[in-house]
Write an enzyme that holds these catalytic residues in place. Structure first.
Site, PDB file in Angstrom:
ATOM      1  N   ASP A  12      69.397 -27.271  29.585  1.00 22.21           N
ATOM      2  CA  ASP A  12      67.994 -27.109  29.190  1.00 22.21           C
ATOM      3  C   ASP A  12      67.167 -26.874  30.444  1.00 22.21           C
ATOM      4  O   ASP A  12      67.235 -27.668  31.384  1.00 22.21           O
ATOM      5  CB  ASP A  12      67.470 -28.372  28.495  1.00 22.21           C
ATOM      6  CG  ASP A  12      68.036 -28.507  27.089  1.00 22.21           C
ATOM      7  OD1 ASP A  12      68.804 -27.616  26.670  1.00 22.21           O
ATOM      8  OD2 ASP A  12      67.710 -29.493  26.413  1.00 22.21           O
ATOM      9  N   ASP A 131      69.689 -24.803  14.020  1.00 18.48           N
ATOM     10  CA  ASP A 131      69.605 -26.262  14.085  1.00 18.48           C
ATOM     11  C   ASP A 131      69.571 -26.780  12.655  1.00 18.48           C
ATOM     12  O   ASP A 131      68.700 -26.387  11.875  1.00 18.48           O
ATOM     13  CB  ASP A 131      68.331 -26.700  14.814  1.00 18.48           C
ATOM     14  CG  ASP A 131      68.360 -26.303  16.294  1.00 18.48           C
ATOM     15  OD1 ASP A 131      69.457 -26.054  16.822  1.00 18.48           O
ATOM     16  OD2 ASP A 131      67.277 -26.225  16.913  1.00 18.48           O
TER      17      ASP A 131
END
Lengths: 257, 210
Positions: A12, A131
């Site tokens: 990330d 997701d």
């Protein structure tokens, strides 16, 4: 002889820095995505994913620079996800040195974007990132980093993404993410059975047994993040264990062939 | 030696340019004009995009590129770039360059595209790679040459055996991405550059193209 199973390291990144804590010995700058990507390549990672979590235009520009600098030194595939919302964004990412682009919220908002990118760049460049959160016997798609609920069933959406031209599905279990208790095998199996493009299992994987179970469930690759960054394990150690379990993985050292 | 990478309008050319620059003492240019590209000492057809849109881009210069390659200009086609060397593709409309006889067809496998590291097994004749190695592939289509004699390395995805490397005269095509294949990929690029440097300095077709 066939394709080996992949281990993908995910980072990330916000404003040019790795966000989640990374505890590596011997790295001059543990927050530098370029150095970390190189480190994972050396350890035997099969691919790197950068997830851009900066929310600003400025952050995105910085991200392209990070991609550019990484591509100068990385000789394994690099995927950029996060914030790619148009064919132009995708073109910039690829031109900067990404090999694939992962799209999530933007393709839920405008599914045609998948086909537009596939036509221009080829399906092998286009990753649909999904997701999913479990609801009873099914999984619901969420967007915007899990914050926004949608009406989409995750398995049906995966199939639609593949039909529209996605060349790979990255399926993340929101329930398992960060929990280190293993991938959601039912979700992985349901998605892998629903599509014929490769499937990457994500969310919850922490050891070789978790990875082997996800591959057994039908995934072609397993994505890892925190356990690698925290130094709990390494790609090399995981690959050794997987090989011992009979899973076909790319040897981390060329001489091992 | 000057290497031109033809910009077909899509995808990551950066890694390939960097890989070539690291692999040998060469000057690498990304060239949007295919006619200008064939004036370099060696040509690279890069690996990302779709067959139809890439050939659309190359179409105005198709004959000139073809003549240059048949005339002996060293060329490396990577992934889609390899497929462009053939006559036509199931993936999209338009004529390929037709430098190697055959068609590009969809992989006969359940999981398509093939995405990941697969074993490349070179024939003894292949000078760019002496031993089997794992290479990174990202392709849904593969080349089916009319004459299998042009295939100098094979791979297999599920039950489909396909050409990983093809070559005729000074044209080489690789279905995988050497620029994404770590050390083995860079050493293959270095071997190709060495072979290209040994090519005749100028052929009549390239003279005409200048």
């Amino acid at each position: 002889m066939s394709l080996t199973r992949r281990i993908i390291a995910c980072l990330d990144v916000a404003a040019g820095r790795v966000v989640k804590g990374v505890r590596f010995e011997g790295l001059r700058d543990a927050g530098d995505p370029v150095a970390l990507a190189e480190r994972y390549e050396a350890e035997g990672a099969d691919e790197i994913v950068f997830l851009d979590i900066s929310a600003t235009v400025e952050g995105r520009r910085t991200m392209l620079d990070v991609v550019r600098r990484t591509a100068e030194r990385l000789f394994i595939p690099l995927t950029l996800g996060g914030g790619i919302a148009s064919v132009d964004h995708a073109a910039q990412a690829l031109r900067s040195g990404a090999d694939k682009i992962a799209m999530n919220s933007a393709i839920v908002a405008r599914p045609e974007l998948i086909g537009e990118c596939a036509e221009r760049f080829g399906v092998q460049c286009v990753v649909a990132s999904i997701d999913a959160r479990r609801e009873g016997d099914a999984w619901r798609v969420r967007t915007r980093g899990g914050r926004t609920e949608t009406s989409l069933d995750a398995v049906a959406w995966a199939r639609r993404c593949a039909d529209l031209g996605a060349g790979e599905i990255l399926i993340t279990s929101i329930d398992r993410d960060g929990g280190r208790v293993g991938y959601d095998l039912e979700l992985t199996a349901a998605v892998a059975a629903a599509v014929t493009v490769p499937v990457v299992a994500s969310g919850g994987g922490a050891d070789a047994a978790h990875i082997a179970a996800a591959l057994e469930a039908g995934a072609d690759a397993a994505l890892l993040a925190g356990v690698l960054h925290d130094g709990v394990t390494t790609v090399a150690a995981l690959k050794r264990e997987l090989a011992a379990m009979g899973v076909a993985v790319r040897p981390t050292i060329a001489e091992a062939l | 030696m000057k290497i031109a990478i033809v910009d077909c309008g899509a995808g990551n050319l950066h890694s390939l340019a960097k890989g070539l620059a690291l692999a040998g003492d060469v000057e690498v240019a990304i060239e949007t004009d295919p006619v200008a590209a064939i004036c370099a000492d060696a040509l690279v057809l890069p690996g990302v995009g779709a067959f139809g849109s890439a050939m659309e881009r190359l179409a105005p210069a198709r004959e000139q590129i073809r003549d240059a390659l048949l005339g002996g200009l060293p060329c490396l086609g990577v992934c889609l770039g390899m497929q462009l060397l053939f006559d036509a593709s199931e993936e999209g409309a338009g004529d390929g360059l037709g430098v190697i006889a055959g068609r590009v067809e969809r992989l006969r496998a359940r999981r398509v595209p093939q995405m990941g590291w697969n074993l490349v097994a070179p024939e003894p004749a292949e000078s760019l790679a002496a031993r089997p190695f794992h290479a990174y592939f990202a392709n849904g289509y593969v080349c089916r040459p009319r004459d299998e004699g042009v295939v100098t390395a094979w791979s297999r995805h599920e039950d489909d055996r396909f050409a990983a490397i093809v070559r005729t005269a000074r044209t080489v095509g690789v279905q995988f991405h050497p620029e994404k294949t770590g050390r083995d990929g860079l050493s293959l690029l270095a071997a190709w550059l060495r072979a290209a440097a040994g090519a005749p300095a100028m052929s009549p077709a390239r003279e005409a193209a200048r």
